[in-house]
Design an enzyme around this catalytic site. Structure first.
Site, mmCIF file in Angstrom:
data_model
loop_
_atom_site.group_PDB
_atom_site.id
_atom_site.type_symbol
_atom_site.label_atom_id
_atom_site.label_comp_id
_atom_site.label_asym_id
_atom_site.label_seq_id
_atom_site.Cartn_x
_atom_site.Cartn_y
_atom_site.Cartn_z
ATOM 1 N N VAL A 1 3.673 -0.772 4.441
ATOM 2 C CA VAL A 1 2.082 -1.063 4.553
ATOM 3 C C VAL A 1 1.106 -1.936 3.825
ATOM 4 O O VAL A 1 1.666 -2.017 2.475
ATOM 5 C CB VAL A 1 1.053 0.037 4.898
ATOM 6 N N LEU B 1 0.511 -0.915 -0.556
ATOM 7 C CA LEU B 1 -0.196 0.181 -0.237
ATOM 8 C C LEU B 1 0.643 0.679 0.250
ATOM 9 O O LEU B 1 0.796 2.224 -0.227
ATOM 10 C CB LEU B 1 -0.917 0.042 1.012
ATOM 11 N N GLY B 2 1.576 1.867 0.712
ATOM 12 C CA GLY B 2 2.814 2.304 0.766
ATOM 13 C C GLY B 2 4.031 2.270 1.625
ATOM 14 O O GLY B 2 4.103 1.532 2.724
ATOM 15 N N GLY C 1 6.578 5.082 4.279
ATOM 16 C CA GLY C 1 7.236 5.971 4.804
ATOM 17 C C GLY C 1 8.302 5.935 5.502
ATOM 18 O O GLY C 1 9.336 4.813 5.270
ATOM 19 N N GLY C 2 8.731 6.969 6.642
ATOM 20 C CA GLY C 2 10.241 6.753 7.088
ATOM 21 C C GLY C 2 10.021 5.537 8.007
ATOM 22 O O GLY C 2 11.689 5.509 8.599
ATOM 23 N N LYS D 1 1.119 -2.445 8.930
ATOM 24 C CA LYS D 1 2.321 -2.454 9.362
ATOM 25 C C LYS D 1 3.836 -2.889 9.376
ATOM 26 O O LYS D 1 3.601 -3.475 10.710
ATOM 27 C CB LYS D 1 2.661 -1.019 9.965
ATOM 28 N N ASP E 1 3.612 15.601 12.930
ATOM 29 C CA ASP E 1 3.492 14.985 11.650
ATOM 30 C C ASP E 1 1.918 14.868 10.691
ATOM 31 O O ASP E 1 1.626 14.054 10.421
ATOM 32 C CB ASP E 1 4.156 13.424 11.163
#
Length: 723
Positions: free
Chosen positions: A408, A400-401, A403-404, A422, A520
């Protein structure tokens, strides 16, 4: 008598069987019912003899006399090759002959291959001239080229020991590409007056270099002027490209398991069986699989051979190693029986040790990750195997994506509930301590309709895996900047999403215990569910607010464009930092522009400067990313814009609290809904002919000083940064 009849019947069946096999074999060479031989020459399809239907078309129908096969009317055929796309023929040489009185006999050759798909082979043929004062010229019927060569020799040469045309009494020159007609003229420089003692004739012909032998044409012993050397004619099945031919399946000549290849000698294509197949590629099933295991003289195998479609495998015997096609080294199975028992025992012990080690490692990870504490919380505890199955072993299609802090993946649990798992990136074990366990237990208790819900954890891994509810409609960032999205076409849904996000942040600041600073806030961390309800996500950079500290210096984290400038300069994070970031999100909702990019008007610099300028110059309507329905809605937007201006103030103390922001947005939404309902009522009254009246209302924006919090670090890096 009965036994004799059985024997005769068996012999008949055997003959029929052999004949059937022969017919089947012939069926891959010629069409059914057609002869495949003319004299000693095989005639494979697409060529044919006897009847025109035996050939693929009239160009391939050959003339068969009693014992000879002819190309055209006067060129006997030696061989026909389907694999090479060639026909080998005998062509009479051009010549001239002299006696003491002069020229007594001559023949100039003129060859036309016709309109069919045939050409002289420019790679296999050469114009060859024999004689000691003989020259030959060649050209085509259209006069597109001319060439030739000349032979000279001081003494009468002997050619009996020569195999090649070395230049003495013999010369050769190539023929051109794509040649369908050829004229050859022979001449003499001195009418053989100086060399009459060896051979009175000179010759010129097209010769196949594969079979050419100069000693066959010795100059000193020719008594017959007629010479018929071999020549090569190339053919294509059709003068089309492969793409053109394949587009018309009814005329495409290549069968299954074939490759279409181009001719290098003019336009056209031929068919070849693919590697691992053999036969006639011009029949639908003419290319048959080669059983390489039955042809060891061609396909070597030193081990166990197994035929496959289009190939074969070769394995060394058990206990030996190497490529079976080249050779095998080691000992056969008979030499290793003594170690099999020990090997089996060793394997069993190794498997048991591995299983026990893996189970104990999972138990240790579970305890180290606070399993005893967390299993009594409301959060669900997942096994590692359960999440591997749900995500199809974290397959790329489920991604799905990223990040830092982690990646996910979309998962589907056994009860068909969709989740977002995650999976943190590689994190040092030292970072997973009692403080992170306590922070996870607090996040698991966060419960608000506009906050992405943590459904559970997996504590069996070195770093815990977090399982969140799956949010189906992507991020607010995608909907703002994807001009095809319809959810944000008007102001009302933008205001609703802003209010829902503000309520979630207010819950984190004021109602969660202990309170949380998100740290954030950005449009990429606001997700939209099936009903386009806003859900705040990603607590990877969040911190907890405590009562014993006023300000804390933290490692600066966040996203460029949304970061509080006061936080950037001082390193001190406060609840007002979230207020600033949220103000940027509303500004993004108003203008449709990314906070890190320049505004549409390059004269105004970045979007914040452009926004402030539009408020001062009363041109706010010019930077909006949507159509405003009426003046009341514009008044509402202007109030929100003033609120944004306060949120993004450079000084944190002059910004409103998140509670004040949420209350103001909720009040504006309710006021808008009331006005809409009232307008609908007035329209109804108007239709009924009754007068209506509504007193004007005013809208003001409240300003109050922010609450003061002390905070401590809340670090759940790697757990929920890309939900």
């Amino acid at each position: 008598m009965v036994e004799l009849e059985k024997m005769l019947l068996w012999l008949v069946l055997l003959c029929i069987s052999q004949a059937t096999k022969a017919d089947m074999a012939d069926s891959y060479v010629t069409k059914a019912g057609c002869s495949g031989k003319c004299g000693n020459v095989s005639v494979p399809y697409p060529f044919g003899i006897g009847e025109a239907s035996c050939a693929i078309n009239n160009h391939f129908f050959m003339n068969c006399s009693d014992i000879n096969l002819f190309f055209g009317t006067n060129m006997p055929i030696n061989t026909i090759s389907v694999e090479e796309g060639t026909v080998s023929v005998n062509i009479q040489a051009a010549f001239n002959c002299f006696n003491a009185t002069g020229l007594i006999q001559w023949f100039n050759q003129s060859i036309t291959l016709g309109a069919g798909p045939y050409r002289f082979s420019d790679t296999e043929n050469k114009l060859t001239v024999f004689g000691c004062d003989t020259f030959a010229l060649m050209g085509d019927a259209d006069g597109n080229f001319s060439s030739g060569c000349l032979t000279l020799c001081s003494d009468a040469p002997t050619m009996e020991q020569e195999k090649t045309c070395s230049g003495v009494g013999c010369c050769q020159t190539p023929i051109p590409h794509n040649l369908k007609t050829l004229d050859i003229i022979v001449g003499s420089l001195s009418d053989h007056k100086d060399v009459m003692d060896f051979n009175p004739c000179g010759y010129a012909f097209v010769a196949d270099q594969r079979t050419f032998n100069a000693s066959d044409y010795g100059l000193s012993n020719y008594s017959d002027a007629i010479v018929r050397p071999d020549a090569v004619i190339e053919w294509v099945v059709s003068e089309e490209t492969c793409e053109e031919a394949e587009a018309n399946s009814s005329t495409y000549a290549c069968g299954r398991n074939t490759n279409c290849t181009y001719s290098e000698n003019g336009r056209g294509y031929r068919c070849l069986c693919k590697e691992g197949f053999r036969g006639n590629p011009y029949f639908p099933d003419g290319c048959r699989d080669i059983d390489e295991c039955k042809e060891p003289e061609i396909y070597t195998c030193k081990g166990s051979c197994k035929n496959t479609i289009g190939n074969y495998t070769c394995h060394c015997p058990v206990g030996m190693r190497g490529d079976g096609k080249v050779g095998c080294q080691g000992f056969r199975i008979t030499t290793i029986f003594t170690v099999i028992g020990a090997t089996i025992v060793l394997v069993i012990i190794s498997v048991l040790v591995f299983v026990i080690f893996k189970r104990r490692r999972k138990e240790k990870n579970f305890l180290d990750n606070g399993g005893k504490l967390l299993k009594h919380q409301r959060v669900r505890i997942f096994s590692e195997a359960e999440l591997l199955k749900a995500t199809n072993n974290y397959d790329k299609s489920r991604f799905l994506g990223e990040g830092g802090f982690g990646s996910v993946y979309r998962g589907i649990l056994a009860d068909n509930i969709e989740v977002a798992v995650k999976k943190p990136k590689g994190v040092d074990k030292a970072q997973v301590n009692e403080e992170s366990q306590q922070e996870i237990s607090i996040v698991s208790q966060v419960n608000h309709k506009n906050v992405v819900k943590l459904l559970g954890l997996c504590l069996e891994t070195k770093v815990p895996l977090l399982v969140y509810e799956f949010i189906s409609n992507g991020t607010l960032h995608q909907h703002i900047h994807d001009k095809k999205s319809r959810i944000l076409k008007t102001w009302k849904p933008r205001l609703r999403i802003a209010e829902e996000t503000a309520l979630a942040l207010n819950y984190l600041h004021s109602l969660a215990y202990p309170p949380i600073i998100h740290s954030d806030v950005k449009s990429m961390n606001i997700l939209l569910d099936d009903n386009y309800t806003a859900k705040v996500s990603d607590f990877g950079a969040s911190v907890l607010i405590s009562a014993d500290e006023t300000v804390i210096a933290t490692k600066i984290q966040g996203t460029f464009g949304y970061l509080d400038p006061e936080y950037l300069m001082t390193g001190n994070l406060t609840a007002k930092s979230d207020v600033y970031s949220f103000g940027i999100v509303i500004l993004e909702l108003l203008t449709g522009e990314k906070p890190s990019s320049n505004s549409r008007s390059s004269e105004k610099g970045n979007i914040i400067q452009h926004f402030i300028s539009s408020l001062e110059n009363n041109t706010l309507h010019q930077i909006l990313d949507f159509e405003v329905s009426d003046e009341d809605e514009m008044d509402e937007i202007e109030v929100v814009a003033e609120l944004v201006k306060r949120c993004i103030h450079s000084s944190g103390v002059k910004r409103p609290t998140m509670k004040e922001v949420a209350e103001e947005l909720s009040r504006l939404r309710k006021l808008g809904e009331d006005m809409s309902a009232q307008q609908n009522g007035e329209e109804t009254e108007h239709l009924l002919g009754e007068p209506s009246y509504s007193p004007p209302s005013t809208v003001t924006a409240n300003v109050s000083q922010p609450d003061t919090y002390t905070i401590k670090t809340f670090n759940i890096e790697g757990y929920a940064d890309s939900i």
